[in-house]
Design a protein around this motif. Sequence first.
Motif, short mmCIF file in Angstrom:
data_model
loop_
_atom_site.label_atom_id
_atom_site.label_comp_id
_atom_site.label_asym_id
_atom_site.label_seq_id
_atom_site.Cartn_x
_atom_site.Cartn_y
_atom_site.Cartn_z
N GLY A 71 1.57 -3.25 20.80
CA GLY A 71 2.35 -3.80 21.89
C GLY A 71 3.69 -4.36 21.46
N THR A 72 4.42 -4.84 22.44
CA THR A 72 5.66 -5.57 22.20
C THR A 72 5.30 -7.02 21.88
N MET A 73 6.29 -7.90 21.82
CA MET A 73 6.03 -9.27 21.41
C MET A 73 5.11 -10.00 22.39
N CYS A 74 4.24 -10.81 21.86
CA CYS A 74 3.34 -11.66 22.65
C CYS A 74 3.58 -13.10 22.24
N GLY A 75 4.10 -13.91 23.16
CA GLY A 75 4.45 -15.29 22.83
C GLY A 75 3.25 -16.16 22.52
N ASN A 76 2.22 -16.12 23.37
CA ASN A 76 1.02 -16.92 23.09
C ASN A 76 0.28 -16.39 21.87
N GLY A 77 0.33 -15.07 21.67
CA GLY A 77 -0.23 -14.50 20.45
C GLY A 77 0.50 -14.99 19.22
N GLY A 78 1.83 -15.07 19.32
CA GLY A 78 2.62 -15.60 18.21
C GLY A 78 2.23 -17.03 17.87
N THR A 134 12.15 -10.70 27.10
CA THR A 134 12.04 -11.85 26.19
C THR A 134 11.20 -11.49 24.96
N GLY A 135 11.27 -10.23 24.57
CA GLY A 135 10.40 -9.67 23.53
C GLY A 135 9.46 -8.67 24.14
N SER A 136 9.18 -8.85 25.43
CA SER A 136 8.48 -7.90 26.29
C SER A 136 9.20 -7.90 27.65
N PRO A 137 9.15 -6.79 28.38
CA PRO A 137 9.86 -6.73 29.66
C PRO A 137 9.11 -7.47 30.77
N HIS A 138 9.86 -8.20 31.60
CA HIS A 138 9.24 -9.01 32.65
C HIS A 138 9.98 -8.92 33.97
N TYR A 139 9.18 -8.94 35.02
CA TYR A 139 9.63 -8.94 36.41
C TYR A 139 9.23 -10.29 36.98
N ILE A 140 10.19 -11.05 37.51
CA ILE A 140 9.93 -12.41 38.00
C ILE A 140 10.23 -12.47 39.49
#
Length: 261
Positions: A71-78, A134-140
């Motif tokens: 996957g792409t970046m995972c913040g909570n995983g980090g 933000t390291g992974s693509p997001h729709y807000i």
Amino acid sequence: MKIQFSKYQGAGNDFVLIDNRNGAFDKHNNELVRTLCDRRFGIGGDGLMLLQYRENFDFEMVYYNADGAEGTMCGNGGRCIVAFARDLNLISSQTDFLAVDGPHSAEIAGDQVNLGMIDVHQVNRDGEAYVLNTGSPHYILKVENLDKLDVYREGYAIRNNETYGDEGINVNFIEAEGDGYFVRTFERGVEDETFACGTGATAAAMAMAIDKDLKGQITIPIRVLGGQLYISFFREGNSFTSVYLKGPANFVFKGEIEITK
């Protein structure tokens, strides 16, 4: 084959972590990753991470979604892998490590991990929604009555529409709450709602800074289903620098699993 693992969770985002500094785990075995993440036939998790040796860094983070794909970046995983590295005595209260989106720094105090995220210099719009990476693509998307929203149905439709269907996108719904916001997320790769999404919470905070025209040094509380996160950054125009994601990262259990196929 026997695999030793640890389970960690960050605000309800749960992960299987494996110390792979010896290279024994085949990082190209996507079927094995998918099996280990399966909540009925494996250990269970929103994702799996390998902690690997990397010259000039404390370690390298290799992240996989629950579907087995890298996957792409995972913040909570980090944040969780930082806690894992501390518990392995690789680091103490500070670290610099490498992830798929580049170098990251982090500080640990108790169960709180403050993770440095990538800078963001581009924010797009899709109708009323904000779209950013933000390291992974997001729709807000801002909504009302978020506690009653069918996040799976609404998120699935957006993630798989003509605009995002090929690569997919993580879909975040947000509602103002007190001095911060409440966010719920449909994650690609998990293909379901998760209890938290760190890169999503970061993207949501940035979107609301633009929405409310907040500038300069900002900290925004984001509540997710699994707990409380705090996003801080410096905003100038559509540029966000000195970005940090802060929240809990907790050890759950460790064990050994035998894979027979």
